[in-house]
Design an enzyme around this catalytic site. Sequence first.
Site, PDB file in Angstrom:
ATOM      1  N   HIS A  30      -2.279  18.724   0.981  1.00 40.38           N
ATOM      2  CA  HIS A  30      -2.170  19.697   2.166  1.00 40.38           C
ATOM      3  C   HIS A  30      -0.574  19.374   2.525  1.00 40.38           C
ATOM      4  CE1 HIS A  30      -2.359  20.819   6.284  1.00 40.38           C
ATOM      5  NE2 HIS A  30      -3.534  21.319   6.137  1.00 40.38           N
ATOM      6  N   ASP A  59      -5.516  10.658   2.902  1.00 46.57           N
ATOM      7  CA  ASP A  59      -5.576  11.731   3.694  1.00 46.57           C
ATOM      8  C   ASP A  59      -7.197  11.984   3.781  1.00 46.57           C
ATOM      9  OD1 ASP A  59      -6.330  13.927   5.077  1.00 46.57           O
ATOM     10  OD2 ASP A  59      -5.027  15.339   3.964  1.00 46.57           O
ATOM     11  N   GLN A  84     -10.967  15.863   4.682  1.00 45.58           N
ATOM     12  CA  GLN A  84     -11.929  16.609   4.483  1.00 45.58           C
ATOM     13  C   GLN A  84     -13.142  15.649   3.858  1.00 45.58           C
ATOM     14  OE1 GLN A  84     -12.231  19.697   4.480  1.00 45.58           O
ATOM     15  NE2 GLN A  84     -10.000  20.173   5.277  1.00 45.58           N
ATOM     16  N   LYS A 135     -12.584  18.543  12.517  1.00 45.25           N
ATOM     17  CA  LYS A 135     -13.424  18.965  11.297  1.00 45.25           C
ATOM     18  C   LYS A 135     -14.577  18.030  11.128  1.00 45.25           C
ATOM     19  CE  LYS A 135      -9.070  19.625   8.792  1.00 45.25           C
ATOM     20  NZ  LYS A 135      -8.781  21.126   8.695  1.00 45.25           N
ATOM     21  N   CYS A 184      -2.275  26.004   3.366  1.00 37.81           N
ATOM     22  CA  CYS A 184      -1.306  25.045   3.661  1.00 37.81           C
ATOM     23  C   CYS A 184      -1.320  24.277   2.459  1.00 37.81           C
ATOM     24  CB  CYS A 184      -1.781  23.911   4.694  1.00 37.81           C
ATOM     25  SG  CYS A 184      -1.861  24.767   6.453  1.00 37.81           S
TER      26      CYS A 184
END
Length: 417
Positions: free
Chosen positions: A134, A211, A214, A237, A375
């Site tokens: 991202h 990261d 997700q 999220k 993104c």
Amino acid sequence: MSAPAPTPPEATTAIDWAAIRAQFPVLERTVHGKPLVYLDSANTGQKPQAVIDAVNEFTAHHNANVSRAVHALGSEATEAYEGARSTLARFLNVRRDELVLCSGTTFALNLAAYSWALPRLKPGDAIVLTRMEHHANIVPWQLVAERTGATIKVAELTPEGELDLDGLWRLLTPEVKLLAFAHVSNVLGTVNPVREICREAAKRGIVTVVDGSQAVPHRPVDIAALGCDFYAFTGHKMCGPTGTGGLWGRRELLAQMPPFLGGGEMIKEVRFEGTVFNDPPMRFEAGTPNIAGHIGLGAAAAWLDGVGMAAIEAREQHLLAHANAALATVPGLRIFGTAREKAAVISFAIEGTHAHDLATLLDLEGIAVRSGQHCAHPLLAWFGVSATCRASLAFYNTEAEIDALVAALHKVRQLLL
């Protein structure tokens, strides 16, 4: 500290997913006169009533600033805010004094970039990123590289959208000081082998930044077991409010890092001759935080833990299998990302149509998907496409909603071709 106990298989099958879904008020609404089919959870997750109630309860009955007052409301606010930190720490299996609360993954990654990397990197050093990142896990490192003279290397993918691990190992040469990568790709759904990657990086003395945007909402995440050095996540999220999230960092690394922002509550003492900064994590939490939001995020973590993250992952894998089979009936549809281990994220295109046209017509059918480059410009350029549609599933979705998506795709395909 022990991780939350996994949900046993029999408990997974016993969950009433319709009752779980009923706790999300927004899913009851209509769009353009059609029942809402929300398939954009990789963009932002919907909020259960328990989270909405937690935010409203604080705002209506306990609103005050934290760590600044000894009166009743101030004490209640501080207790609730720090309680949310403790809940999140248990949820992720980390120490609470290693968990920096912030506005989300973007801030968290910038914090790692500016407070850890910027003071340490120099010309000749290198940062390794992956093709699937991202922008929030690309641009901060570019900015740091420009200011320090470091260079950036890119780990490439297989045609299926998996990391080319042999290629990655070859990139991890002595000049590499940092490796930043996604736990789960927001475009491809690819689940990266975080433990293996972090183990190989650690052998070479390379700091790892993961990261987790997700991953945390969709699968059990035991940060202590991953072996990384930093882990970033975002609240909106994972059924929490926007403007919330955190950065976990190893205590010894956080202790060496200078503050990213200056202001109130990140100090022990201020004199015009100099300032003594607070210990982590407070050192990195200048100013008034999003108190209500993080209380809501703590409620979200507790709510998700109550459902069971193993059960959530199993439910979403079931929905993904149903979606893959149903989408295979749509002529000319191409799915980007077919990794062996994949989250319930499906980026797709239909030959002869534009992603924005598809998404616009799907919206008229009440179906919310995201269109664009997500993104992730370098990734889509690698696939040779300018945009895709993305249907991202969550545990509160249903097989009937997936069937509605596929029926709508058949319909709009006829309109566009």
